[in-house]
Design a protein around this motif. Sequence first.
Motif, mmCIF file in Angstrom:
data_model
loop_
_atom_site.group_PDB
_atom_site.id
_atom_site.type_symbol
_atom_site.label_atom_id
_atom_site.label_comp_id
_atom_site.label_asym_id
_atom_site.label_seq_id
_atom_site.Cartn_x
_atom_site.Cartn_y
_atom_site.Cartn_z
ATOM 1 N N ARG A 37 53.238 22.063 13.892
ATOM 2 C CA ARG A 37 53.911 20.774 13.676
ATOM 3 C C ARG A 37 53.085 19.638 14.248
ATOM 4 N NH1 ARG A 37 57.759 18.721 17.283
ATOM 5 N NH2 ARG A 37 59.021 16.987 16.461
ATOM 6 N N ALA A 38 52.519 19.818 15.446
ATOM 7 C CA ALA A 38 51.692 18.777 16.054
ATOM 8 C C ALA A 38 50.412 18.558 15.250
ATOM 9 C CB ALA A 38 51.359 19.147 17.492
ATOM 10 N N VAL A 39 49.792 19.641 14.808
ATOM 11 C CA VAL A 39 48.577 19.534 13.999
ATOM 12 C C VAL A 39 48.862 18.752 12.716
ATOM 13 C CG1 VAL A 39 46.911 20.822 12.621
ATOM 14 C CG2 VAL A 39 47.463 21.582 14.937
ATOM 15 N N ASP A 40 49.967 19.078 12.063
ATOM 16 C CA ASP A 40 50.317 18.383 10.823
ATOM 17 C C ASP A 40 50.569 16.894 11.080
ATOM 18 O OD1 ASP A 40 50.086 20.741 9.425
ATOM 19 O OD2 ASP A 40 52.245 21.148 9.371
ATOM 20 N N ALA A 41 51.204 16.579 12.200
ATOM 21 C CA ALA A 41 51.478 15.171 12.519
ATOM 22 C C ALA A 41 50.189 14.409 12.750
ATOM 23 C CB ALA A 41 52.383 15.084 13.743
ATOM 24 N N VAL A 42 49.242 15.022 13.437
ATOM 25 C CA VAL A 42 47.956 14.385 13.698
ATOM 26 C C VAL A 42 47.185 14.176 12.398
ATOM 27 C CG1 VAL A 42 45.697 14.763 14.768
ATOM 28 C CG2 VAL A 42 47.774 15.153 16.086
ATOM 29 N N ARG A 43 47.166 15.177 11.557
ATOM 30 C CA ARG A 43 46.479 15.050 10.274
ATOM 31 C C ARG A 43 47.133 13.968 9.419
ATOM 32 N NH1 ARG A 43 47.329 19.724 8.635
ATOM 33 N NH2 ARG A 43 45.365 20.746 9.175
ATOM 34 N N ASN A 44 48.456 13.974 9.343
ATOM 35 C CA ASN A 44 49.171 12.996 8.523
ATOM 36 C C ASN A 44 49.022 11.575 9.054
ATOM 37 O OD1 ASN A 44 50.051 15.060 6.861
ATOM 38 N ND2 ASN A 44 52.013 15.310 7.906
ATOM 39 N N ALA A 45 48.739 11.435 10.354
ATOM 40 C CA ALA A 45 48.539 10.101 10.934
ATOM 41 C C ALA A 45 47.195 9.505 10.545
ATOM 42 C CB ALA A 45 48.663 10.178 12.452
ATOM 43 N N GLY A 46 46.319 10.321 9.951
ATOM 44 C CA GLY A 46 45.042 9.810 9.466
ATOM 45 C C GLY A 46 43.842 10.128 10.325
ATOM 46 N N TYR A 47 44.027 10.921 11.384
ATOM 47 C CA TYR A 47 42.887 11.294 12.216
ATOM 48 C C TYR A 47 41.975 12.268 11.464
ATOM 49 C CZ TYR A 47 45.559 9.343 16.112
ATOM 50 O OH TYR A 47 46.254 8.512 16.943
ATOM 51 N N THR A 48 40.674 12.095 11.644
ATOM 52 C CA THR A 48 39.698 12.964 11.002
ATOM 53 C C THR A 48 39.550 14.284 11.743
ATOM 54 O OG1 THR A 48 38.470 10.999 10.302
ATOM 55 C CG2 THR A 48 37.311 13.098 10.171
ATOM 56 N N TYR A 49 39.715 14.239 13.062
ATOM 57 C CA TYR A 49 39.585 15.456 13.864
ATOM 58 C C TYR A 49 40.480 15.341 15.088
ATOM 59 C CZ TYR A 49 36.892 12.984 17.421
ATOM 60 O OH TYR A 49 36.524 12.117 18.418
ATOM 61 N N ALA A 50 40.676 16.463 15.767
ATOM 62 C CA ALA A 50 41.439 16.454 17.014
ATOM 63 C C ALA A 50 40.907 17.549 17.929
ATOM 64 C CB ALA A 50 42.931 16.665 16.748
ATOM 65 N N CYS A 51 41.068 17.324 19.229
ATOM 66 C CA CYS A 51 40.609 18.268 20.246
ATOM 67 C C CYS A 51 41.788 18.872 20.980
ATOM 68 C CB CYS A 51 39.692 17.570 21.256
ATOM 69 S SG CYS A 51 38.080 17.106 20.590
ATOM 70 N N ALA A 52 41.700 20.177 21.224
ATOM 71 C CA ALA A 52 42.700 20.892 22.000
ATOM 72 C C ALA A 52 41.978 21.572 23.157
ATOM 73 C CB ALA A 52 43.437 21.893 21.111
ATOM 74 N N ILE A 53 42.439 22.740 23.579
ATOM 75 C CA ILE A 53 41.729 23.543 24.575
ATOM 76 C C ILE A 53 41.492 24.930 23.991
ATOM 77 C CG2 ILE A 53 41.737 24.501 26.915
ATOM 78 C CD1 ILE A 53 43.461 22.172 27.786
ATOM 79 N N ASP A 54 42.543 25.725 23.894
ATOM 80 C CA ASP A 54 42.440 27.054 23.280
ATOM 81 C C ASP A 54 43.477 27.161 22.172
ATOM 82 O OD1 ASP A 54 40.368 28.478 24.806
ATOM 83 O OD2 ASP A 54 41.725 28.207 26.503
ATOM 84 N N PRO A 55 43.224 26.590 21.004
ATOM 85 C CA PRO A 55 44.240 26.545 19.948
ATOM 86 C C PRO A 55 44.451 27.845 19.187
ATOM 87 C CG PRO A 55 42.249 25.462 19.218
ATOM 88 C CD PRO A 55 42.016 25.816 20.657
ATOM 89 N N GLY A 56 43.631 28.876 19.446
ATOM 90 C CA GLY A 56 43.830 30.170 18.804
ATOM 91 C C GLY A 56 43.771 30.093 17.294
ATOM 92 N N PRO A 57 44.782 30.631 16.592
ATOM 93 C CA PRO A 57 44.751 30.647 15.120
ATOM 94 C C PRO A 57 44.751 29.264 14.490
ATOM 95 C CG PRO A 57 46.428 32.157 15.957
ATOM 96 C CD PRO A 57 45.952 31.346 17.124
ATOM 97 N N LEU A 58 45.138 28.233 15.259
ATOM 98 C CA LEU A 58 45.152 26.869 14.723
ATOM 99 C C LEU A 58 43.784 26.208 14.792
ATOM 100 C CD1 LEU A 58 48.509 25.617 16.268
ATOM 101 C CD2 LEU A 58 48.081 26.207 13.871
ATOM 102 N N THR A 59 42.789 26.894 15.346
ATOM 103 C CA THR A 59 41.448 26.328 15.464
ATOM 104 C C THR A 59 40.961 25.796 14.124
ATOM 105 O OG1 THR A 59 40.831 27.758 17.311
ATOM 106 C CG2 THR A 59 39.032 26.853 15.996
ATOM 107 N N GLY A 60 40.479 24.589 14.139
ATOM 108 C CA GLY A 60 39.990 23.943 12.922
ATOM 109 C C GLY A 60 39.671 22.498 13.210
ATOM 110 N N PRO A 61 39.395 21.704 12.192
ATOM 111 C CA PRO A 61 39.023 20.300 12.398
ATOM 112 C C PRO A 61 40.069 19.490 13.144
ATOM 113 C CG PRO A 61 38.529 20.983 10.162
ATOM 114 C CD PRO A 61 39.311 22.089 10.769
ATOM 115 N N HIS A 62 41.331 19.886 13.076
ATOM 116 C CA HIS A 62 42.373 19.152 13.798
ATOM 117 C C HIS A 62 42.865 19.913 15.025
ATOM 118 C CE1 HIS A 62 42.375 16.883 10.002
ATOM 119 N NE2 HIS A 62 42.724 15.872 10.773
#
Length: 243
Positions: free
Chosen positions: A184-209
């Motif tokens: 849900r957080a990843v989708d919100a960040v993508r929908n807000a128009g960000y090109t990329y996002a940084c996490a720490i250990d996102p596991g299966p969600l690892t990707g550009p956001h």
Amino acid sequence: MAAPDTSRRSFVPWVAMYHSVADCTDDPYRVTVTPERLDRQLAWLTRRGLRGVSMAELLAAPAPRGLVGLTFDDGYADFLTHALPVLRRHRCTATLFVLPGRLGGDNAWDPLGPRKPLLTADGIRQAAAEGVEIGSHGLTHVDLTRADDRALRAETAGSRAALAELLGPAPAGFCYPYGTVDRRAVDAVRNAGYTYACAIDPGPLTGPHAFPRVHVGQNDTSARMFLKYRLHPLRRRPVGVAR
């Protein structure tokens, strides 16, 4: 600053996560490095033939293998006084993730303290003028996985709009507070128009956001930096860059 090119094949970027650069005598969360330690860590990169760069520069580079992403979370005021001079000395760039809802405030989200001042609007503008990439760390540093829909929009789209008003161009990057992330957080960040996002250990969600990052602290000597760098490809999944 141009948005990074995300049309390349998968790769595993090594991204270092810093916070405050100051005296670390009182540091219950172990998120502070001294300027002297930062200097030695960046010197280690240089000896290895690596260069520390912003996320925008890392993601736009046609050959990112010799580059290391340098990110600084929270937007502490000591970035200008202590981190930036060290970065300049080593000819490094960096990404600074700030909180437009706490301009000139402090790290009130850390119950154990100590209280550290955050950059003002003028301080953020100064960092941007010095070539630092500015990204959003949300409005007020809340766990997005626990935010309701209204708060989630404010922390993602709202913080991006606030930084666009402050700086002109809207930021390309976002950083999840506490490193916590869910779909849900990843989708919100993508929908807000960000090109990329940084996490720490996102596991299966690892990707550009949800790029993984490696915490770098005061105890990270050259030997520990070497181990973290060498082990990184074994611990992280390749990042599938969005088509």
